[in-house]
Design an enzyme around this catalytic site. Structure first.
Site, mmCIF file in Angstrom:
data_model
loop_
_atom_site.group_PDB
_atom_site.id
_atom_site.type_symbol
_atom_site.label_atom_id
_atom_site.label_comp_id
_atom_site.label_asym_id
_atom_site.label_seq_id
_atom_site.Cartn_x
_atom_site.Cartn_y
_atom_site.Cartn_z
ATOM 1 N N VAL A 159 8.705 -7.024 -6.922
ATOM 2 C CA VAL A 159 7.176 -6.576 -7.189
ATOM 3 C C VAL A 159 6.244 -7.338 -6.463
ATOM 4 O O VAL A 159 6.187 -8.567 -6.884
ATOM 5 C CB VAL A 159 6.996 -6.393 -8.677
ATOM 6 C CG1 VAL A 159 5.828 -5.691 -8.946
ATOM 7 C CG2 VAL A 159 8.192 -5.710 -9.648
ATOM 8 N N LYS A 185 8.417 -0.271 -9.392
ATOM 9 C CA LYS A 185 7.896 -1.682 -9.486
ATOM 10 C C LYS A 185 7.292 -1.501 -10.932
ATOM 11 O O LYS A 185 7.106 -2.507 -11.749
ATOM 12 C CB LYS A 185 6.760 -2.020 -8.513
ATOM 13 C CG LYS A 185 7.474 -2.192 -7.027
ATOM 14 C CD LYS A 185 6.491 -2.108 -5.746
ATOM 15 C CE LYS A 185 7.180 -2.657 -4.734
ATOM 16 N NZ LYS A 185 6.314 -2.269 -3.433
HETATM 17 N N1 HSE Z 1 7.297 -0.343 0.944
HETATM 18 C C1 HSE Z 1 6.963 -1.365 0.255
HETATM 19 C C2 HSE Z 1 5.506 -1.486 0.106
HETATM 20 C C3 HSE Z 1 7.524 -2.668 0.739
HETATM 21 O O1 HSE Z 1 4.853 -0.740 1.162
HETATM 22 O O2 HSE Z 1 4.769 -1.875 -0.751
HETATM 23 C C4 HSE Z 1 7.176 -3.744 -0.208
HETATM 24 O O3 HSE Z 1 7.797 -3.377 -1.722
#
Ligand code: HSE
Length: 401
Positions: free
Chosen positions: A127, A200
């Site tokens: 996260v 997250k």
């Molecule tokens: N794809 C995710 C983002 C990567 O853009 O936040 C990091 O967790």
């Protein structure tokens, strides 16, 4: 000497190996012992990379090697990464990961397995990328009753929204740039449809509640429905549009967890968070609001958090770190529709516009003459809002923070 195996040599895995090389003596000092990457597991050929000597293709070598005490899982997803994590924990090896999908889906089981095997399971990088967040929440804010968390949790969508707003570039081009920079998921629809942010916020909600709250128990809406017209209407009233993940405990003690685009007023610090940066506000009853800010995605930022977890495990040994939450939390969640807020509504329906004429009217000189946008003057839960707007489906409907 502590030996580490890295699973997967993609963006995160190669970043982890790079950080171990770049900062080896500093890391040894912090951990109190030298840490060496002994293996890098990948099915792709790593010839020609700095890590070709370390490459192996068979996980059983790691599993059966008594010298390996920490495994870094940077494969991603909840498939083979899940199998390897269980096998590593069962073999008595601590595991560190940036894999939010795995933690959000199977965190309670993996934490239990870690406890049973007296090893650590850490996921600081899952996260907020490089932002220290899990550790401060679970170690430094423990004197508080933590009742709410609200944040920008996806770097890709924040990057896209920033580029669209500031530079007026198209959604498609901004997404391509985010992919080129290594910010986006393998399947970027997970970013733009809000699934990544949802995983997250579920991890944070689990941390705050002490029970495992899963993505299925939350509401998710991404940014695909946000138009430049919404951006302009919002700006006219001093708001920025941000994809927020939110978890809050109701007076009845239940947790509402959701991800959706919000209008954030300029007075709120989250409105100033741009590009790939993430920011997370945590509310506690003693400390009040605490904000964490930094790079939410990208190779080295994420690797920074992963390597710090490895150092933490080595420096804390023989104490293990795996007490984040325990048990299923499906009985402590509630529908986010019950949470009241002010709402932004854009419509081209004349009767709906007439019904909303008593609300705050937004101005956008570049909008089509048929379009109107409003912010409700009072906070409504979803049911009360539906009564207000009737059966007409607005062009756009977003919560206002
Ligand atoms: N794809 C995710 C983002 C990567 O853009 O936040 C990091 O967790």
């Amino acid at each position: 000497m502590v030996n580490v195996a890295v699973l997967g040599c993609g963006t995160v895995g190669s970043g982890v190996a790079d950080v171990f090389r770049m900062n080896s003596s500093l890391i040894a000092k912090q951990a109190g012992r030298e840490i060496r990457v002994k293996y890098i597991l990948d099915i792709r050929d790593l010839s020609g990379t700095p890590y070709e000597e370390l490459q192996i293709r068979d996980f059983a070598l790691i599993e059966s090697d008594p010298e390996i005490s920490v495994v870094v899982e940077s494969i991603g997803g909840a498939g083979i990464a899940y199998e390897f994590t269980k096998r590593a924990l069962a073999a008595g090896k601590s595991v560190v990961t940036s894999n939010k999908e795995l933690v959000a889906t199977h965190g309670d089981e993996l934490l239990r397995l870690a406890r049973e095997n007296n090893v650590s399971y850490l996921f600081e990088a899952s996260v907020g990328g490089g932002i220290p967040l899990i550790h401060p929440i679970s170690r430094c804010l423990t004197a508080n009753d933590l009742t709410e968390v609200c944040g920008i949790l996806n770097g890709t969508t924040n990057y896209i929204l920033t580029k669209m707003i500031r530079e007026g570039i198209s959604f498609k081009l901004a997404l391509k740039q985010a992919c080129d920079n290594g910010y986006a998921e393998l399947d970027p629809t997970d970013d733009i449809e809000g699934k990544d942010a949802c995983r997250k916020i579920c991890i944070l909600a689990s941390l705050l509640s002490g029970r495992h709250i899963r993505p299925e128990q939350s509401f998710v809406q991404g940014i695909t429905g946000v138009s430049l017209s919404d951006v302009k209407f919002a700006e006219s009233a001093n708001y920025k549009i941000k994809l927020l993940g939110r978890a809050l405990r109701t007076d009845e003690g239940r947790w509402a967890v959701w991800v959706s685009p919000h209008l954030v007023p300029a007075s709120n610090p989250l409105s100033c968070v741009e590009d790939v940066f993430n920011a997370i506000l945590v509310s506690g009853n003693a400390v009040d609001d605490v904000m964490f800010y930094g790079r939410g995605a990208g190779k080295m930022a994420t690797a920074s958090a992963v390597v710090s977890d490895v150092i933490d495990i080595v420096a804390s040994a023989p104490r293990v770190l795996n007490d984040f939450w325990d048990g299923d939390g499906s009985d402590i969640t509630c529908d986010s529709a019950a949470i009241p807020s002010k709402w932004y509504i854009r419509t081209n329906d004349q009767s709906l516009a007439a019904a909303l004429s008593g609300q705050t009217v937004l101005r956008n000189t570049s909008a089509k003459a048929s379009e109107a946008a409003f912010i409700t003057k009072k906070a409504y839960n979803r049911q009360a809002l539906d009564t207000l707007i009737g059966r007409t489906v607005p062009l756009s409907l977003m919560r206002v923070l």
